[in-house]
Design a protein around this motif. Structure first.
Motif, PDB file in Angstrom:
ATOM      1  N   CYS A  48       0.837  -1.200   0.000  1.00 37.71           N
ATOM      2  CA  CYS A  48       0.000   0.000   0.000  1.00 37.71           C
ATOM      3  C   CYS A  48       0.870   1.248   0.000  1.00 37.71           C
ATOM      4  N   GLN A  49       1.932   1.227   0.843  1.00 35.66           N
ATOM      5  CA  GLN A  49       2.820   2.395   0.906  1.00 35.66           C
ATOM      6  C   GLN A  49       3.412   2.675  -0.469  1.00 35.66           C
ATOM      7  N   ARG A  50       3.831   1.575  -1.147  1.00 32.15           N
ATOM      8  CA  ARG A  50       4.421   1.753  -2.482  1.00 32.15           C
ATOM      9  C   ARG A  50       3.388   2.348  -3.432  1.00 32.15           C
ATOM     10  N   ALA A  51       2.145   1.807  -3.338  1.00 34.93           N
ATOM     11  CA  ALA A  51       1.112   2.280  -4.251  1.00 34.93           C
ATOM     12  C   ALA A  51       0.871   3.774  -4.043  1.00 34.93           C
ATOM     13  N   PHE A  52       0.940   4.254  -2.762  1.00 34.86           N
ATOM     14  CA  PHE A  52       0.669   5.664  -2.510  1.00 34.86           C
ATOM     15  C   PHE A  52       1.853   6.544  -2.903  1.00 34.86           C
ATOM     16  N   SER A  53       3.106   6.035  -2.685  1.00 34.65           N
ATOM     17  CA  SER A  53       4.258   6.894  -2.961  1.00 34.65           C
ATOM     18  C   SER A  53       4.532   6.991  -4.464  1.00 34.65           C
ATOM     19  N   ARG A  88       5.381   5.052 -15.524  1.00 30.57           N
ATOM     20  CA  ARG A  88       5.693   3.847 -16.293  1.00 30.57           C
ATOM     21  C   ARG A  88       6.720   3.016 -15.528  1.00 30.57           C
ATOM     22  N   LEU A  89       6.659   1.691 -15.726  1.00 32.85           N
ATOM     23  CA  LEU A  89       7.506   0.784 -14.952  1.00 32.85           C
ATOM     24  C   LEU A  89       8.409  -0.018 -15.882  1.00 32.85           C
ATOM     25  N   VAL A  90       9.653  -0.208 -15.464  1.00 33.77           N
ATOM     26  CA  VAL A  90      10.623  -0.935 -16.296  1.00 33.77           C
ATOM     27  C   VAL A  90      11.196  -2.112 -15.517  1.00 33.77           C
ATOM     28  N   LEU A  91      11.237  -3.269 -16.171  1.00 34.93           N
ATOM     29  CA  LEU A  91      11.933  -4.436 -15.610  1.00 34.93           C
ATOM     30  C   LEU A  91      13.327  -4.478 -16.242  1.00 34.93           C
ATOM     31  N   GLY A 107      12.833   6.397 -10.680  1.00 31.13           N
ATOM     32  CA  GLY A 107      14.038   5.698 -10.220  1.00 31.13           C
ATOM     33  C   GLY A 107      13.827   4.976  -8.901  1.00 31.13           C
ATOM     34  N   LEU A 108      12.601   4.969  -8.415  1.00 33.56           N
ATOM     35  CA  LEU A 108      12.304   4.251  -7.164  1.00 33.56           C
ATOM     36  C   LEU A 108      12.399   2.739  -7.434  1.00 33.56           C
ATOM     37  N   ILE A 109      13.185   2.049  -6.580  1.00 29.93           N
ATOM     38  CA  ILE A 109      13.322   0.589  -6.760  1.00 29.93           C
ATOM     39  C   ILE A 109      12.123  -0.073  -6.089  1.00 29.93           C
ATOM     40  N   LEU A 110      11.283  -0.744  -6.886  1.00 27.20           N
ATOM     41  CA  LEU A 110      10.089  -1.392  -6.323  1.00 27.20           C
ATOM     42  C   LEU A 110      10.401  -2.831  -5.919  1.00 27.20           C
ATOM     43  N   GLY A 111      11.332  -3.456  -6.614  1.00 24.32           N
ATOM     44  CA  GLY A 111      11.711  -4.831  -6.273  1.00 24.32           C
ATOM     45  C   GLY A 111      12.995  -5.183  -6.988  1.00 24.32           C
ATOM     46  N   GLU A 112      13.851  -5.968  -6.330  1.00 24.22           N
ATOM     47  CA  GLU A 112      15.107  -6.359  -6.984  1.00 24.22           C
ATOM     48  C   GLU A 112      15.547  -7.725  -6.493  1.00 24.22           C
ATOM     49  N   GLU A 130      11.315 -13.172  -8.492  1.00 20.60           N
ATOM     50  CA  GLU A 130      11.528 -12.615  -7.156  1.00 20.60           C
ATOM     51  C   GLU A 130      11.450 -11.076  -7.191  1.00 20.60           C
ATOM     52  N   ALA A 131      12.065 -10.477  -8.218  1.00 20.20           N
ATOM     53  CA  ALA A 131      12.009  -9.006  -8.350  1.00 20.20           C
ATOM     54  C   ALA A 131      10.560  -8.550  -8.548  1.00 20.20           C
ATOM     55  N   LEU A 132       9.807  -9.293  -9.381  1.00 22.24           N
ATOM     56  CA  LEU A 132       8.405  -8.929  -9.625  1.00 22.24           C
ATOM     57  C   LEU A 132       7.583  -9.097  -8.348  1.00 22.24           C
ATOM     58  N   ASP A 133       7.782 -10.225  -7.641  1.00 24.92           N
ATOM     59  CA  ASP A 133       7.019 -10.483  -6.408  1.00 24.92           C
ATOM     60  C   ASP A 133       7.267  -9.378  -5.382  1.00 24.92           C
ATOM     61  N   LYS A 134       8.562  -9.013  -5.220  1.00 25.42           N
ATOM     62  CA  LYS A 134       8.885  -7.977  -4.218  1.00 25.42           C
ATOM     63  C   LYS A 134       8.232  -6.646  -4.581  1.00 25.42           C
ATOM     64  N   SER A 135       8.115  -6.378  -5.886  1.00 23.87           N
ATOM     65  CA  SER A 135       7.542  -5.094  -6.324  1.00 23.87           C
ATOM     66  C   SER A 135       6.025  -5.104  -6.239  1.00 23.87           C
ATOM     67  N   GLY A 136       5.441  -6.293  -6.225  1.00 26.77           N
ATOM     68  CA  GLY A 136       3.985  -6.392  -6.240  1.00 26.77           C
ATOM     69  C   GLY A 136       3.404  -6.000  -7.597  1.00 26.77           C
ATOM     70  N   ILE A 137       4.238  -6.023  -8.644  1.00 27.96           N
ATOM     71  CA  ILE A 137       3.807  -5.604  -9.986  1.00 27.96           C
ATOM     72  C   ILE A 137       3.578  -6.846 -10.867  1.00 27.96           C
TER      73      ILE A 137
END
Ligand code: KG4
Ligand code: ZN
Length: 399
Positions: free
Chosen positions: A9-14, A20-23, A41-46, A80-87
């Protein structure tokens, strides 16, 4: 579970809703990396899988082994990167993947995986030059305007360039034989540092840095390379041979076999590290003077950006700081974790290209990987012709 939802939720609000999102996907050498970044440039998942432990045991990177390990890990690392990002994949705008330069077998795995991914999920592809990505990573965390001078020092590369735009570089100098990380890795192997109790899990460069802290560099003298070449190219192979010869001599003197640890190992590490550092510093000093003479950089507080795995080395950073202080440059380095190979820097390069609408490919049929790929426009000849003399600087570093 509750905590994970809160984080999502915090990520969704910030994040602005329209971003646009880039993998990003990295497999050019021995690290399998992936990351999801938003347009700011915010890292959503890595996620990162390093093959270092395997290659330390085999005494260097064996390309077919690196390829097998990339193949075994890439799907998990991306997931794993996608799961952590919730994207979800459908919410991505593009996949950015290293396609050059690097080990052919390693690059091939990342490219094949990426092309299947974008075809399955229908999105754009952004091919990435690994060295451009290293050069621009610093802009993720601070606004560094173009043009700036960049020094890239890693296990596979060593170069000095002026970054004029995200896709515009002037190459001032490059390694003529091997890269400094490769040299430090080979010296560490020759000293059998994997058997040293303090170094068994460290890369060669990390091991040399650690032992050098306890050593006296003045106990050994190695000749600095290319003293009579007034250009910005680098050479490390001759230095490695000097160090190897000294190690053999000491082994004989101490009556020990190849593979055992020398009593003077810390002093050899300190002297080798110092010679690598001062060679890098002198070539960089000349590049700075060349840029000043040609007006290639802003007059007020221009920046020297240093990146690549060897840029993690504090002794080398301090040596470069002496050069930047003497020449009134600002020395900028990305955080150590972003200096070595990772998926974040590839995703960031994708973000910069997406923002400017540069290098985005919608028809991927002709995309190939390129093991060899120079960076930018080569003006190393002009640097040589200028034959700039570098004034001596006292490189006295306290550890
Ligand atoms: O950028 P990187 O992860 O991969 C390449 O593109 O090569 O750099 C890896 C290299 C290795 O040679 C490693 O020994 C070196 O960076 N390295 C260091 C340090 N940490 C990593 N060299 C000197 N000092 C360090 N602290
Ligand atoms: Zn690299």
């Amino acid at each position: 579970m509750l905590r994970r939802n809160v984080i999502l939720c915090q990520r969704a609000f910030s994040r602005p809703l329209s971003t646009r999102l880039v993998l990003g996907i990295e497999t050019s050498c021995d690290d399998t990396g992936a990351a999801v970044l938003d347009e700011t440039g915010l890292i959503l998942g890595e996620s990162l899988h390093s093959q270092k432990d395997v290659h330390l045991k085999t005494g260097g990177i064996i390309p077919v082994v690196a390829q097998r390990l990339h193949k075994e890990n890439i799907a998990r690392v991306v997931q794993e990167a996608l799961d952590k990002s919730g994207i979800a994949p459908r919410d991505l705008s593009a996949v950015a993947t290293t396609v050059k330069p690097g080990l052919a077998l390693s690059l091939g795995i990342g490219l094949e995986y990426s092309l299947n991914f974008i075809q399955r999920h229908k999105m754009s592809f952004i091919p990435i030059h690994h060295m451009e990505a290293h050069a621009l990573t610093v802009r993720m965390n601070q606004p560094v305007p173009f043009p700036f001078l960049v020094l890239l020092i890693s296990g596979g590369h060593c170069l000095l360039a002026v970054a004029r735009d995200i896709d515009d570089f002037l190459l001032l100098g490059k390694a003529l034989d091997e890269a400094p990380g490769d040299t430090l890795d080979k010296v560490a192997r020759r000293l059998s540092l994997v058997k040293h109790p303090k170094c068994s899990t460290l890369s060669g460069g990390q091991a040399i840095e650690l032992l050098a802290r306890e050593g006296n560099r003045l106990k050994f003298h190695f000749k600095s390379p290319m003293g009579q070449h007034y250009d910005c190219n680098f050479s490390f192979a001759g230095l490695r041979n000097q160090v190897s010869r000294m190690i053999s001599k000491k082994e004989e003197e101490e009556g020990i076999q190849k593979g055992e640890i020398l009593s003077c190992v810390n002093d050899i590490a300190a002297a080798a590290q110092h010679t690598v550092a001062s060679h890098i510093a002198r070539r960089t000093h000349r590049a700075i003077l060349f840029c000043k003479a040609r007006g290639l950089l802003p007059q007020s507080r221009p920046s020297l950006v240093v990146s690549g795995g060897v840029a993690c080395n504090n002794y080398i950073r301090k040596t470069l700081q002496i050069v930047t202080e003497a020449t009134e440059f600002d020395l900028l380095c990305p955080p150590a974790k972003l200096c070595t190979d990772n998926g974040v820097m590839i995703a960031w390069n994708g973000v910069e290209k997406l923002r400017e609408g540069k290098g985005i490919v919608t028809h991927v049929a002709h995309i190939r990987y390129e093991p060899k790929a120079p960076l930018g426009t080569d003006i190393t000849g002009q640097v040589k012709e200028a034959a700039i003399q570098v004034p001596p600087l006292k490189l006295k570093i306290s550890q």
